[in-house]
Design a protein around this motif. Structure first.
Motif, mmCIF file in Angstrom:
data_model
loop_
_atom_site.group_PDB
_atom_site.id
_atom_site.type_symbol
_atom_site.label_atom_id
_atom_site.label_comp_id
_atom_site.label_asym_id
_atom_site.label_seq_id
_atom_site.Cartn_x
_atom_site.Cartn_y
_atom_site.Cartn_z
ATOM 1 N N THR A 234 0.680 -1.350 -0.121
ATOM 2 C CA THR A 234 -0.074 -0.199 0.067
ATOM 3 C C THR A 234 0.843 1.135 0.173
ATOM 4 O OG1 THR A 234 -1.606 -1.222 1.090
ATOM 5 C CG2 THR A 234 -1.692 0.980 1.157
ATOM 6 N N LEU A 235 2.038 1.378 0.775
ATOM 7 C CA LEU A 235 2.961 2.599 0.931
ATOM 8 C C LEU A 235 3.470 2.797 -0.522
ATOM 9 C CD1 LEU A 235 4.510 2.123 4.212
ATOM 10 C CD2 LEU A 235 3.004 3.873 3.871
ATOM 11 N N GLY A 236 3.840 1.550 -1.244
ATOM 12 C CA GLY A 236 4.448 1.841 -2.337
ATOM 13 C C GLY A 236 3.592 2.092 -3.450
ATOM 14 N N THR A 237 2.527 1.839 -3.481
ATOM 15 C CA THR A 237 1.442 2.335 -4.178
ATOM 16 C C THR A 237 1.108 3.908 -4.153
ATOM 17 O OG1 THR A 237 0.441 0.304 -4.577
ATOM 18 C CG2 THR A 237 -0.921 2.181 -5.090
ATOM 19 N N ALA A 238 0.876 4.242 -2.901
ATOM 20 C CA ALA A 238 0.592 5.544 -2.578
ATOM 21 C C ALA A 238 1.985 6.301 -2.773
ATOM 22 C CB ALA A 238 0.489 5.725 -1.005
ATOM 23 N N ILE A 239 3.327 6.121 -2.439
ATOM 24 C CA ILE A 239 4.367 6.872 -2.900
ATOM 25 C C ILE A 239 4.393 6.885 -4.488
ATOM 26 C CG2 ILE A 239 7.024 6.575 -2.992
ATOM 27 C CD1 ILE A 239 6.674 5.407 -0.056
ATOM 28 N N THR A 240 4.095 6.036 -4.963
ATOM 29 C CA THR A 240 4.192 6.239 -6.723
ATOM 30 C C THR A 240 2.876 7.015 -7.279
ATOM 31 O OG1 THR A 240 5.058 3.730 -6.861
ATOM 32 C CG2 THR A 240 4.098 4.889 -8.930
ATOM 33 N N ALA A 241 2.050 7.096 -6.681
ATOM 34 C CA ALA A 241 0.624 7.851 -7.093
ATOM 35 C C ALA A 241 0.937 9.260 -6.759
ATOM 36 C CB ALA A 241 -0.612 7.132 -6.733
ATOM 37 N N LEU A 242 1.601 9.582 -5.424
ATOM 38 C CA LEU A 242 1.678 11.012 -5.065
ATOM 39 C C LEU A 242 2.651 11.725 -5.932
ATOM 40 C CD1 LEU A 242 0.911 10.626 -1.353
ATOM 41 C CD2 LEU A 242 -0.586 11.806 -3.153
ATOM 42 N N GLY A 243 3.759 10.839 -6.085
ATOM 43 C CA GLY A 243 4.963 11.471 -6.809
ATOM 44 C C GLY A 243 4.519 11.804 -8.147
ATOM 45 N N HIS A 244 3.481 10.859 -8.798
ATOM 46 C CA HIS A 244 3.184 11.295 -10.180
ATOM 47 C C HIS A 244 2.333 12.432 -10.153
ATOM 48 C CE1 HIS A 244 2.709 9.767 -14.235
ATOM 49 N NE2 HIS A 244 1.483 9.612 -14.209
ATOM 50 N N PHE A 245 1.659 12.537 -9.158
ATOM 51 C CA PHE A 245 0.667 13.677 -9.099
ATOM 52 C C PHE A 245 1.389 15.209 -9.024
ATOM 53 C CE2 PHE A 245 -1.365 17.242 -6.803
ATOM 54 C CZ PHE A 245 -2.801 17.052 -7.220
ATOM 55 N N VAL A 246 2.680 15.015 -8.296
ATOM 56 C CA VAL A 246 3.352 16.290 -8.288
ATOM 57 C C VAL A 246 3.903 16.568 -9.433
ATOM 58 C CG1 VAL A 246 5.362 17.087 -7.246
ATOM 59 C CG2 VAL A 246 3.830 16.048 -5.725
ATOM 60 N N MET A 247 4.479 15.657 -10.154
ATOM 61 C CA MET A 247 5.532 15.714 -11.595
ATOM 62 C C MET A 247 4.418 16.142 -12.594
ATOM 63 S SD MET A 247 5.851 14.137 -14.306
ATOM 64 C CE MET A 247 5.492 12.510 -14.654
ATOM 65 N N VAL A 248 3.184 15.470 -12.691
ATOM 66 C CA VAL A 248 2.576 15.717 -13.691
ATOM 67 C C VAL A 248 1.694 17.331 -13.754
ATOM 68 C CG1 VAL A 248 0.276 15.363 -14.776
ATOM 69 C CG2 VAL A 248 1.832 13.434 -14.512
ATOM 70 N N SER A 249 1.475 17.552 -12.264
ATOM 71 C CA SER A 249 0.857 18.824 -12.251
ATOM 72 C C SER A 249 1.664 20.008 -12.731
ATOM 73 C CB SER A 249 0.101 19.102 -10.742
ATOM 74 O OG SER A 249 1.181 19.052 -10.005
ATOM 75 N N VAL A 250 3.113 19.839 -12.283
ATOM 76 C CA VAL A 250 3.957 20.915 -12.538
ATOM 77 C C VAL A 250 4.308 20.864 -14.088
ATOM 78 C CG1 VAL A 250 6.081 21.860 -12.114
ATOM 79 C CG2 VAL A 250 4.707 21.164 -10.167
ATOM 80 N N MET A 251 4.534 19.477 -14.342
ATOM 81 C CA MET A 251 5.165 19.250 -15.967
ATOM 82 C C MET A 251 4.049 19.846 -17.053
ATOM 83 S SD MET A 251 4.667 17.133 -18.728
ATOM 84 C CE MET A 251 4.237 15.584 -17.875
#
Length: 414
Positions: A234-251
């Motif tokens: 669950t932590l691995g999934t959450a870390i991947t998802a939140l990191g992706h949110f940050v990257m996509v929103s700024v990029m």
């Protein structure tokens, strides 16, 4: 069967497909927001095109997981790449007939390229020994570098091709996308043999007690049950998802931020290519660090880098600047750390019979978070500006840090 030799062949095949698929995806990323703004006639919808692409990448993971559960990686990846190919044709058609709804449909299917590129990392982990799981996974992620860095820099040549083919200037680059997806399809179809997931399942059944291995139907419900029962997954999934949110929103809004300062299209493509280099170029180093120091530790580092990148982006002015270039590179590197570390955490926590459903659900969550980031980004930039968007992303990066620290503690107690 010689498993080490088979694993090497699988990784080489996946890397080759990633190079080609990376060209296909990255060729369109740099102009997606600009094309959406052009066809919609409003800046507030500029991020919607990329959002549909991210959403497609997320939702297409559902049928891919179903197909994979029945037939393995080869048919699943072929389905995703074929969807991307069809989507690319629709995008070009949308630009010709000036249809924003058709563009969104094309961008949704275009997201199949993201599904294929993203899911391929898990295929590299199926037969990998525990001590090399992070590195093998990261090598497939790294292979995307070549195509992904090349793709945005094809914007200029794409304009020339558009003139020859009498297409709108912004969609000439999608001709390279079509070529990349066709070649990636051929590589997966003919070279990904034996299928790593089917082989891993067979090996699992050889050593398991009779009846102890459950069939995986690739359903979201099965994946959710697995995540509920394993904190580390669950932590691995959450870390991947939140990191992706940050990257996509700024990029996704960086091209608009640069356009406000009258940056040339070629300069925008260059900045995005450097960002993508940050995402993929150092992934083998990230994979080595995961195997050496632990995935949770690397996730903490990734959260810190995302935080630094967001703070730097928030301090930039419109248009081109060295600080923006550095921020976008760091944004990519932070994403790489959270992506490789979170994916390795998940791969280590699930068995071969659980993988299609669980990994498909994880990528669905990651994609939906990315799509949400794209929607939020467009609204925030329209109402408050790019700098405020980057500040919000900095706050979310702190949460990634906390989850990574929780993963360190959880792993030490298991």
């Amino acid at each position: 069967m010689d498993i080490p030799h088979t694993q090497q062949r699988v990784v080489r095949t996946l890397m080759t497909a990633q190079v080609l698929g990376g060209v296909g995806m990255a060729s369109g990323i740099a102009v997606g927001a600009l094309l959406a703004e052009d066809l919609s006639g409003t800046e507030s919808l500029a991020g919607v095109g990329t959002t549909f692409q991210v959403l497609g990448g997320a939702l297409l993971a559902i049928p891919v997981a179903r197909i994979m559960a029945r037939g393995g990686w080869r048919p699943g990846l072929q389905f995703a790449l074929l969807a991307a190919l069809v989507g690319t044709v629709l995008i070009v058609t949308a630009a010709v007939v000036r249809s924003f709804p058709l563009l969104l449909a094309g961008m949704f299917l275009f997201g199949g390229g993201t599904t294929a590129n993203s899911q391929s990392r898990y295929a590299a982990a199926d037969l990998a020994p525990t001590e090399r799981r992070g590195r093998d996974l990261s090598l497939v992620v790294w292979a995307t570098t070549i195509g992904s860095v090349l793709g945005p820099n094809l914007v200029g040549p794409g304009k020339a091709i558009a003139r020859v083919l009498h297409l709108p200037a912004l969609v000439g680059v999608f001709v390279f996308s079509i070529a990349g997806f066709v070649l990636a399809l051929l590589v997966i179809r003919h070279w990904l043999r034996p299928d790593p997931l089917l082989t891993a399942r067979a090996l699992q059944r050889d050593v398991a007690e009779p009846g102890s291995v459950a069939d995986d139907d690739g359903s979201l419900g099965r994946g959710l049950r697995v995540l509920r029962g394993d904190l580390y997954a669950t932590l691995g999934t959450a870390i991947t998802a939140l990191g992706h949110f940050v990257m996509v929103s700024v990029m996704v809004m960086t091209p608009i931020h640069m356009k406000h300062g009258h940056a040339e299209l070629e300069v925008i493509g260059f900045v995005i290519s450097i960002h993508i280099a940050g995402m993929f170029a150092l992934s083998p180093v990230v994979g080595w660090a995961v195997d050496r120091f632990g995935a949770s530790v690397v996730a903490v580092v990734g959260g810190a880098i995302l935080l630094s990148a967001s703070v730097a982006a928030a301090a930039t002015h419109t248009g081109w600047s060295p600080l923006l270039l550095a921020a976008l590179f760091a944004l990519g590197l932070g994403w790489s750390c959270t992506f490789v570390a979170g994916s390795t955490m998940l791969a280590a926590a699930v068995t071969p019979d659980q993988r299609p459903a669980t990994q498909g659900l994880a990528d669905l969550i990651m994609g939906l978070m990315g799509a949400s980031g794209g929607v939020v980004a467009g609204v925030v930039v329209d109402q408050f500006g790019y700098n405020r968007l980057a500040a919000v992303s900095a706050g979310i990066s702190v949460l990634v840090l906390v989850l990574g620290g929780t993963g360190v503690a959880a792993r030490r107690t298991t």
